[in-house]
Design a protein around this motif. Structure first.
Motif, PDB file in Angstrom:
ATOM      1  N   THR A 309     107.323  51.020  69.015  1.00  0.00           N
ATOM      2  CA  THR A 309     107.879  52.313  68.596  1.00  0.00           C
ATOM      3  C   THR A 309     107.082  52.938  67.451  1.00  0.00           C
ATOM      4  O   THR A 309     106.957  54.163  67.370  1.00  0.00           O
ATOM      5  N   VAL A 310     106.562  52.116  66.556  1.00  0.00           N
ATOM      6  CA  VAL A 310     105.809  52.644  65.421  1.00  0.00           C
ATOM      7  C   VAL A 310     104.516  53.305  65.886  1.00  0.00           C
ATOM      8  O   VAL A 310     104.121  54.366  65.375  1.00  0.00           O
ATOM      9  N   ARG A 311     103.852  52.714  66.860  1.00  0.00           N
ATOM     10  CA  ARG A 311     102.633  53.327  67.384  1.00  0.00           C
ATOM     11  C   ARG A 311     102.953  54.633  68.113  1.00  0.00           C
ATOM     12  O   ARG A 311     102.192  55.606  68.038  1.00  0.00           O
ATOM     13  N   PHE A 312     104.092  54.666  68.827  1.00  0.00           N
ATOM     14  CA  PHE A 312     104.500  55.920  69.459  1.00  0.00           C
ATOM     15  C   PHE A 312     104.786  56.990  68.409  1.00  0.00           C
ATOM     16  O   PHE A 312     104.389  58.156  68.570  1.00  0.00           O
ATOM     17  N   LEU A 313     105.499  56.636  67.360  1.00  0.00           N
ATOM     18  CA  LEU A 313     105.785  57.584  66.289  1.00  0.00           C
ATOM     19  C   LEU A 313     104.493  58.118  65.689  1.00  0.00           C
ATOM     20  O   LEU A 313     104.331  59.337  65.505  1.00  0.00           O
ATOM     21  N   TYR A 314     103.570  57.232  65.390  1.00  0.00           N
ATOM     22  CA  TYR A 314     102.310  57.629  64.772  1.00  0.00           C
ATOM     23  C   TYR A 314     101.534  58.569  65.699  1.00  0.00           C
ATOM     24  O   TYR A 314     101.028  59.616  65.267  1.00  0.00           O
ATOM     25  N   ALA A 315     101.444  58.216  66.974  1.00  0.00           N
ATOM     26  CA  ALA A 315     100.712  59.056  67.912  1.00  0.00           C
ATOM     27  C   ALA A 315     101.349  60.439  68.030  1.00  0.00           C
ATOM     28  O   ALA A 315     100.657  61.474  68.003  1.00  0.00           O
ATOM     29  N   ASP A 316     102.670  60.478  68.130  1.00  0.00           N
ATOM     30  CA  ASP A 316     103.362  61.752  68.320  1.00  0.00           C
ATOM     31  C   ASP A 316     103.229  62.644  67.087  1.00  0.00           C
ATOM     32  O   ASP A 316     102.948  63.845  67.197  1.00  0.00           O
ATOM     33  N   LEU A 317     103.421  62.063  65.907  1.00  0.00           N
ATOM     34  CA  LEU A 317     103.391  62.869  64.683  1.00  0.00           C
ATOM     35  C   LEU A 317     101.987  63.303  64.298  1.00  0.00           C
ATOM     36  O   LEU A 317     101.817  64.217  63.481  1.00  0.00           O
ATOM     37  N   THR A 318     100.976  62.661  64.862  1.00  0.00           N
ATOM     38  CA  THR A 318      99.602  63.054  64.574  1.00  0.00           C
ATOM     39  C   THR A 318      98.980  63.821  65.742  1.00  0.00           C
ATOM     40  O   THR A 318      97.768  64.036  65.778  1.00  0.00           O
ATOM     41  N   GLY A 319      99.815  64.259  66.687  1.00  0.00           N
ATOM     42  CA  GLY A 319      99.353  65.112  67.764  1.00  0.00           C
ATOM     43  C   GLY A 319      98.525  64.423  68.827  1.00  0.00           C
ATOM     44  O   GLY A 319      97.715  65.069  69.512  1.00  0.00           O
ATOM     45  N   GLN A 320      98.730  63.138  69.005  1.00  0.00           N
ATOM     46  CA  GLN A 320      97.967  62.398  70.005  1.00  0.00           C
ATOM     47  C   GLN A 320      98.827  62.132  71.243  1.00  0.00           C
ATOM     48  O   GLN A 320     100.062  62.188  71.186  1.00  0.00           O
ATOM     49  N   ALA A 321      98.171  61.823  72.346  1.00  0.00           N
ATOM     50  CA  ALA A 321      98.872  61.632  73.610  1.00  0.00           C
ATOM     51  C   ALA A 321      99.747  60.381  73.573  1.00  0.00           C
ATOM     52  O   ALA A 321      99.412  59.387  72.916  1.00  0.00           O
ATOM     53  N   LEU A 322     100.861  60.444  74.280  1.00  0.00           N
ATOM     54  CA  LEU A 322     101.763  59.302  74.400  1.00  0.00           C
ATOM     55  C   LEU A 322     101.544  58.655  75.757  1.00  0.00           C
ATOM     56  O   LEU A 322     101.701  59.314  76.796  1.00  0.00           O
ATOM     57  N   PRO A 323     101.220  57.369  75.801  1.00  0.00           N
ATOM     58  CA  PRO A 323     100.885  56.727  77.073  1.00  0.00           C
ATOM     59  C   PRO A 323     102.117  56.211  77.805  1.00  0.00           C
ATOM     60  O   PRO A 323     103.227  56.189  77.262  1.00  0.00           O
ATOM     61  N   ALA A 324     101.915  55.794  79.019  1.00  0.00           N
ATOM     62  CA  ALA A 324     102.940  55.024  79.722  1.00  0.00           C
ATOM     63  C   ALA A 324     102.893  53.592  79.187  1.00  0.00           C
ATOM     64  O   ALA A 324     101.832  53.094  78.826  1.00  0.00           O
ATOM     65  N   ALA A 325     104.049  52.961  79.100  1.00  0.00           N
ATOM     66  CA  ALA A 325     104.105  51.593  78.570  1.00  0.00           C
ATOM     67  C   ALA A 325     105.148  50.808  79.347  1.00  0.00           C
ATOM     68  O   ALA A 325     106.212  51.331  79.676  1.00  0.00           O
ATOM     69  N   THR A 326     104.854  49.551  79.631  1.00  0.00           N
ATOM     70  CA  THR A 326     105.752  48.714  80.428  1.00  0.00           C
ATOM     71  C   THR A 326     106.194  47.493  79.624  1.00  0.00           C
ATOM     72  O   THR A 326     105.409  46.897  78.881  1.00  0.00           O
ATOM     73  N   ALA A 327     107.460  47.131  79.781  1.00  0.00           N
ATOM     74  CA  ALA A 327     108.042  46.030  79.021  1.00  0.00           C
ATOM     75  C   ALA A 327     107.496  44.683  79.468  1.00  0.00           C
ATOM     76  O   ALA A 327     107.101  44.504  80.632  1.00  0.00           O
ATOM     77  N   VAL A 328     107.503  43.735  78.533  1.00  0.00           N
ATOM     78  CA  VAL A 328     107.124  42.355  78.828  1.00  0.00           C
ATOM     79  C   VAL A 328     108.421  41.556  78.978  1.00  0.00           C
ATOM     80  O   VAL A 328     109.039  41.165  77.986  1.00  0.00           O
ATOM     81  N   GLU A 329     108.853  41.354  80.203  1.00  0.00           N
ATOM     82  CA  GLU A 329     110.104  40.634  80.452  1.00  0.00           C
ATOM     83  C   GLU A 329     109.983  39.200  79.950  1.00  0.00           C
ATOM     84  O   GLU A 329     109.025  38.491  80.264  1.00  0.00           O
ATOM     85  N   GLY A 330     110.950  38.772  79.130  1.00  0.00           N
ATOM     86  CA  GLY A 330     110.958  37.415  78.622  1.00  0.00           C
ATOM     87  C   GLY A 330     110.221  37.217  77.304  1.00  0.00           C
ATOM     88  O   GLY A 330     110.199  36.100  76.777  1.00  0.00           O
ATOM     89  N   ARG A 331     109.623  38.271  76.751  1.00  0.00           N
ATOM     90  CA  ARG A 331     108.941  38.151  75.462  1.00  0.00           C
ATOM     91  C   ARG A 331     109.955  37.756  74.384  1.00  0.00           C
ATOM     92  O   ARG A 331     111.050  38.325  74.297  1.00  0.00           O
TER      93      ARG A 331
END
Length: 407
Positions: A309-331
């Motif tokens: 979430t922190v990397r998403f926040l940083y990317a969004d607030l600095t005007g950068q693209a938000l990627p697709a991301a998939t969960a790691v089941e069992g992490r």
């Protein structure tokens, strides 16, 4: 996908979750700055902090804190990303957004919305208004009201504060579980401030600590979830009422759908950390405490692509693209020292043996304190952890590691 790391970040209040922020962004080359009341905390030993500044938000007035943050922005340089790590700080930022906006970028929610998610009385009304299942709650204003409530109450009951931080500072606890009318009345007298009644009585939903499910995600400017992972607590500290000490990522469509519907309805933006408890009595999930900010557990929820979430926040607030991301089941993710403490408490209730504890550690992918590329924070807490472990082995469990029979 890579991030442009040139924009600095300022993190308000430091604990093991804040350490996760420094590592997540620092490994990308982002300059990360810390603000904390004390500068000798183990989390500040990380190599990924560019610098730490001393400031006590609890002792300073809001006006003084805003003046400090403005001065700090000029020292850090650039329009830094501001990340509060506690509810009171999220409220401070939202309430003074106009003054801070020229100097910082931050998740920008209406102050009344942040308060509604942070303050339990307002949260209860908000959940009912939007049809989100939640535990039945009462808000007494006097001892006499509590006494009348206790006559027909079903125990156990959670006795909690609407403003948990204020009660924690005043009494050393945020909540207690009471199991009888006599205990309820005694604890109410001990914990309540008669001049400013703030305690609430909440239905206790039966079930173990592993019935608590979590959602950790990021919502864009249109309140659309751009990243969201669910999981649940395996253990927490303090047990039955604390924060995650061992967690696992598991898909839960119901928790995801409830959260996304709720956040869309209220127009929420930014990082969200929220919990639900599974209620076996009706097969539903009941809302617990949402955090309108980054949560201490956020590094449990890391995608296959390495995003959180922190990397998403940083990317969004600095005007950068938000990627697709998939969960790691069992992490799995662990808070090493808290988990030892929690295991001692579970053992006292005859709920965990050393063999079960060791087995539960299989598959842990990340610790809150230890990292191969950043060992100093873990070394700073190693002595206390070793002492707790010796206590667990020597007193909490028998020599053979088996649980003694219940007496």
């Amino acid at each position: 996908m890579t991030l442009d790391p040139r924009t600095p970040v300022v993190v308000l209040r430091i604990h093991h979750g804040s350490l996760g922020i420094a590592r997540s962004l620092g490994r990308l080359g982002v300059p990360v700055y810390a603000v904390n009341a004390a500068l000798d905390t183990p989390a500040l030993r990380s190599r990924y902090w560019r610098h730490a500044f001393k400031w006590d938000f609890l002792k300073a007035s809001p006006a003084e804190s805003i003046e400090f943050l403005i001065r700090l922005a000029k020292e850090v340089g650039g329009k830094a990303v501001l990340i509060p790590t506690a509810d009171d700080l999220a409220e401070l930022v939202s309430e003074h957004a106009d003054a801070l906006r020229p100097y910082y970028a931050f998740q920008d929610n209406r102050p009344e919305l942040v308060r509604s998610l942070s303050q339990k009385r307002e949260l209860y009304a908000l959940a009912l208004r939007h049809g989100i299942p939640t535990a039945t709650t009462e808000f007494p204003q006097s001892y006499e009201e509590v006494r009348r409530f206790a006559v027909d109450a079903t125990f156990p009951i959670m006795l909690k504060a609407n403003d948990g931080l204020r009660m924690l500072a005043r009494t050393g606890t945020k909540m207690v579980i009471v199991r009888s009318a006599e205990e309820l009345l005694a604890e109410y007298l001990r914990l309540e401030d008669p001049a400013n009644p703030d305690l609430m009585l909440q239905e206790y939903i039966p079930g173990g600590d592993d019935t608590i499910w979590m959602f950790n995600g990021y919502f864009d400017r249109d309140s659309i979830c751009r990243f969201g992972i669910t999981g649940k607590k395996l253990r927490q500290f303090p047990i039955h009422r604390g924060a995650t000490s061992l967690g696992i990522c598991l898909e839960n469509d119901t928790v995801r759908e409830l959260t996304e519907r709720f956040m869309k309805a209220i127009g929420y933006r930014g990082i969200l950390d929220i919990g639900f408890r599974y209620d076996a009595r009706d097969g539903g999930y009941k809302l617990l405490d949402p955090n309108p900010r980054v949560g201490m557990t956020f590094r449990l929820f890391v995608s296959h692509e390495g995003w959180d979430t922190v990397r998403f926040l940083y990317a969004d607030l600095t005007g950068q693209a938000l990627p697709a991301a998939t969960a790691v089941e069992g992490r799995k993710w662990i808070v090493e020292d808290w988990d030892i403490d929690s295991c001692l408490e579970y053992r006292r209730e005859d709920l965990l043996g050393i063999g079960e504890w060791i087995g539960s550690l299989a598959g842990v992918e990340e610790g809150a304190w230890f990292a191969w590329d950043d060992p100093r924070p873990a070394l700073a807490v190693a002595g206390a952890m070793a002492s707790r472990f010796r206590s667990a082995i020597g007193r909490g469990w028998g020599r053979n590691g088996a649980r003694p029979a219940a007496v």
